[in-house]
Design a protein around this motif. Structure first.
Motif, mmCIF file in Angstrom:
data_model
loop_
_atom_site.group_PDB
_atom_site.id
_atom_site.type_symbol
_atom_site.label_atom_id
_atom_site.label_comp_id
_atom_site.label_asym_id
_atom_site.label_seq_id
_atom_site.Cartn_x
_atom_site.Cartn_y
_atom_site.Cartn_z
ATOM 1 N N ASN A 16 -47.236 -117.464 -27.946
ATOM 2 C CA ASN A 16 -45.792 -117.339 -27.736
ATOM 3 C C ASN A 16 -45.336 -116.039 -28.403
ATOM 4 O O ASN A 16 -45.190 -115.974 -29.624
ATOM 5 C CB ASN A 16 -45.072 -118.543 -28.318
ATOM 6 C CG ASN A 16 -43.561 -118.447 -28.152
ATOM 7 O OD1 ASN A 16 -43.062 -117.593 -27.410
ATOM 8 N ND2 ASN A 16 -42.830 -119.320 -28.839
ATOM 9 N N VAL A 17 -45.116 -115.013 -27.591
ATOM 10 C CA VAL A 17 -44.745 -113.691 -28.089
ATOM 11 C C VAL A 17 -43.316 -113.390 -27.666
ATOM 12 O O VAL A 17 -42.961 -113.533 -26.493
ATOM 13 C CB VAL A 17 -45.699 -112.610 -27.529
ATOM 14 C CG1 VAL A 17 -45.267 -111.227 -27.985
ATOM 15 C CG2 VAL A 17 -47.129 -112.892 -27.949
ATOM 16 N N THR A 18 -42.487 -112.978 -28.621
ATOM 17 C CA THR A 18 -41.110 -112.606 -28.279
ATOM 18 C C THR A 18 -41.119 -111.337 -27.426
ATOM 19 O O THR A 18 -41.667 -110.314 -27.841
ATOM 20 C CB THR A 18 -40.280 -112.365 -29.547
ATOM 21 O OG1 THR A 18 -40.265 -113.566 -30.322
ATOM 22 C CG2 THR A 18 -38.854 -111.972 -29.191
ATOM 23 N N PRO A 19 -40.543 -111.389 -26.228
ATOM 24 C CA PRO A 19 -40.648 -110.231 -25.332
ATOM 25 C C PRO A 19 -39.627 -109.136 -25.625
ATOM 26 O O PRO A 19 -38.553 -109.379 -26.185
ATOM 27 C CB PRO A 19 -40.403 -110.840 -23.952
ATOM 28 C CG PRO A 19 -39.546 -112.038 -24.217
ATOM 29 C CD PRO A 19 -39.935 -112.549 -25.568
ATOM 30 N N SER A 241 -54.660 -104.125 -29.137
ATOM 31 C CA SER A 241 -53.654 -104.554 -30.106
ATOM 32 C C SER A 241 -53.255 -106.001 -29.832
ATOM 33 O O SER A 241 -53.749 -106.645 -28.891
ATOM 34 C CB SER A 241 -52.433 -103.645 -30.035
ATOM 35 O OG SER A 241 -51.804 -103.737 -28.766
ATOM 36 N N ALA A 242 -52.349 -106.523 -30.640
ATOM 37 C CA ALA A 242 -51.891 -107.895 -30.475
ATOM 38 C C ALA A 242 -51.199 -108.063 -29.122
ATOM 39 O O ALA A 242 -50.694 -107.096 -28.539
ATOM 40 C CB ALA A 242 -50.932 -108.251 -31.602
ATOM 41 N N THR A 300 -60.679 -105.216 -21.208
ATOM 42 C CA THR A 300 -60.011 -105.921 -20.111
ATOM 43 C C THR A 300 -58.685 -106.466 -20.610
ATOM 44 O O THR A 300 -58.629 -107.102 -21.673
ATOM 45 C CB THR A 300 -60.875 -107.073 -19.572
ATOM 46 O OG1 THR A 300 -62.105 -106.539 -19.082
ATOM 47 C CG2 THR A 300 -60.152 -107.800 -18.448
ATOM 48 N N VAL A 301 -57.631 -106.205 -19.832
ATOM 49 C CA VAL A 301 -56.296 -106.703 -20.164
ATOM 50 C C VAL A 301 -55.955 -107.854 -19.216
ATOM 51 O O VAL A 301 -56.082 -107.724 -17.990
ATOM 52 C CB VAL A 301 -55.237 -105.594 -20.045
ATOM 53 C CG1 VAL A 301 -53.832 -106.161 -20.264
ATOM 54 C CG2 VAL A 301 -55.530 -104.482 -21.048
ATOM 55 N N ALA A 371 -41.302 -113.815 -18.539
ATOM 56 C CA ALA A 371 -41.946 -112.774 -19.342
ATOM 57 C C ALA A 371 -43.320 -112.454 -18.784
ATOM 58 O O ALA A 371 -44.065 -113.340 -18.358
ATOM 59 C CB ALA A 371 -42.067 -113.216 -20.797
ATOM 60 N N VAL A 372 -43.638 -111.154 -18.796
ATOM 61 C CA VAL A 372 -44.974 -110.676 -18.430
ATOM 62 C C VAL A 372 -45.727 -110.420 -19.729
ATOM 63 O O VAL A 372 -45.348 -109.527 -20.509
ATOM 64 C CB VAL A 372 -44.885 -109.402 -17.579
ATOM 65 C CG1 VAL A 372 -46.285 -108.920 -17.209
ATOM 66 C CG2 VAL A 372 -44.058 -109.652 -16.318
ATOM 67 N N LEU A 373 -46.755 -111.204 -19.960
ATOM 68 C CA LEU A 373 -47.506 -111.181 -21.225
ATOM 69 C C LEU A 373 -48.831 -110.454 -21.009
ATOM 70 O O LEU A 373 -49.566 -110.749 -20.050
ATOM 71 C CB LEU A 373 -47.764 -112.601 -21.718
ATOM 72 C CG LEU A 373 -48.639 -112.768 -22.955
ATOM 73 C CD1 LEU A 373 -47.930 -112.224 -24.199
ATOM 74 C CD2 LEU A 373 -49.026 -114.230 -23.146
ATOM 75 N N MET A 374 -49.145 -109.506 -21.880
ATOM 76 C CA MET A 374 -50.400 -108.762 -21.823
ATOM 77 C C MET A 374 -51.218 -109.014 -23.079
ATOM 78 O O MET A 374 -50.681 -108.992 -24.186
ATOM 79 C CB MET A 374 -50.111 -107.265 -21.692
ATOM 80 C CG MET A 374 -49.517 -106.861 -20.351
ATOM 81 S SD MET A 374 -48.204 -105.617 -20.502
ATOM 82 C CE MET A 374 -46.826 -106.624 -21.045
#
Length: 377
Positions: A16-19, A241-242, A300-301, A371-374
């Motif tokens: 769960n990352v704040t976008p 990175s994170a 790879t992302v 949200a688009v999460l990478m």
């Protein structure tokens, strides 16, 4: 409407990352956009209060153009006790010229499975699988014609996406004089071409306050996200990175389909006003990403979609393949993980920078933002 695209599988353990929020920029050359979603629920009182058997849900025109290409999104529930008619009409105001409505493609259903139709219409729009094969419509001077109409039973919704082109068949260089209307008739006997009234009042909530479901029209139908307010600038993710995330249809920074920039009939009453389309229903949203790999190894992302404003659904396109996004839920308060779908994985060679774009279409019935999460795997 072909709705046979693969539905993505849900994951439950992504971080769960704040976008970060995207800004929005209109995509040049996209179709003119018309949205009719207010009143979302059509009630008998809408006809009674308007003192008419037919009501205009929204209308639009442009001047000084000899050809106009439209995309329409509409979403209307029959809240009356009898079948009603809902459709789109075109009025030709020329005293000399005949107009043609052509290239009519639809992704429309009459249904009580609202979320399924929301996903299917979004997927058909992105995949280019709207239903074609519709005959051209000739609109003589000083006349009205129906473009499409549907009979909707009580408790059922008619909605989805439609695209069509309007041109001057008599003189291809002469400017059009026309009006497009979404119209509802209180029963199936109504002839929608007999109605040219002003836009009806907005729907109301249980307290009698106007609802803010979208209605309006703008000169563009596609949007690009951007980290810049004036030119398209991709979201940059440093590979290794994170995990990082960017918010699409975030209702603030990229809300560029605003009421104050919509067409509004200057002769209409004060109540016949447009409302924002912050959820970008009917829009193709381009998400430009840039992956920078400054490490000494190929990486790879992974790209995921996550709900941020409530339950989300729709469609996504990557590598020219469209997939359906099932209903996914936002993270609970304080949660470290969230529900998600994986869209695609992108290889990024060591020392390389890779630009990559996905496209999203939010389904009718969806809650935004998404949200688009990478993340690097």
């Amino acid at each position: 409407m072909t709705c046979n695209q693969t539905e993505l599988a849900k994951e439950t353990n992504v971080p769960n990352v704040t976008p970060t929020n995207f800004y929005g920029i209109p995509v040049s050359g996209s179709r003119r956009f018309f949205i009719s979603d207010n009143p979302e629920t059509i009630r008998s009182s809408d006809f009674t209060n308007a003192n008419t058997n037919m009501i205009t849900l929204w209308d639009d025109t442009v001047s000084s153009q000899s050809t106009v290409k439209y995309r329409v999104f509409f979403w209307h529930l029959n809240g009356t006790s009898q079948p009603i008619k809902v459709g789109f009409t075109i009025g030709n105001g020329s005293t000399t010229d005949t107009y043609t409505v052509s290239n009519i493609n639809t992704g429309v259903a009459i249904t009580n499975n609202f979320l399924q139709q929301g996903k299917c219409a979004a997927a058909a729009l992105l995949a280019g699988t709207l239903d074609g094969g519709n005959s051209n419509i000739s609109v003589p001077k000083n006349s009205l014609k129906v473009i499409k109409e549907w009979t909707v039973n009580p408790g059922y919704l008619v909605g989805g996406v439609m695209e069509f082109d309007i041109s001057n068949a008599t003189n291809s260089s002469s400017a059009l004089i026309y009006k497009i209307r979404s119209v509802a008739g209180k029963d199936t006997s109504q002839d929608l071409t007999k109605h040219q009234g002003f836009v009806v009042r907005a729907g109301t909530d249980s307290n009698g306050n106007p609802t803010k479901h979208p209605r309006g029209s703008w000169s563009f139908s596609d949007i690009s996200g951007s980290m810049n307010t004036s030119t398209v600038q991709p979201f940059v993710y440093n590979v290794g990175s994170a995990p990082a995330s960017v918010n699409v249809s975030n209702k603030d920074y990229d809300n560029i389909m605003k009421a104050n920039t919509s067409y509004k009939n200057p002769s209409s009453p004060d109540y016949a006003i447009p409302y924002d389309n912050p959820g970008h229903y009917g829009v193709i949203y381009q998400v430009p990403l840039r992956f920078v790999n400054n490490t000494t190894a190929d990486k790879t992302v992974k790209i995921n979609l996550c709900a941020r404003g409530g339950s989300y659904l729709g469609a996504v396109r990557a590598n020219n393949i469209t997939k359906i996004v099932p209903v996914i839920s936002p993270p609970a308060s304080g949660a470290t993980t969230q529900e998600s779908v994986q869209v695609v994985s992108v290889n990024v060679p060591k020392g390389a920078t890779v630009d990559y774009t996905i496209k999203i279409s939010n389904g009718g019935g969806a809650n935004t933002a998404v949200a688009v999460l990478m993340s690097t795997i």
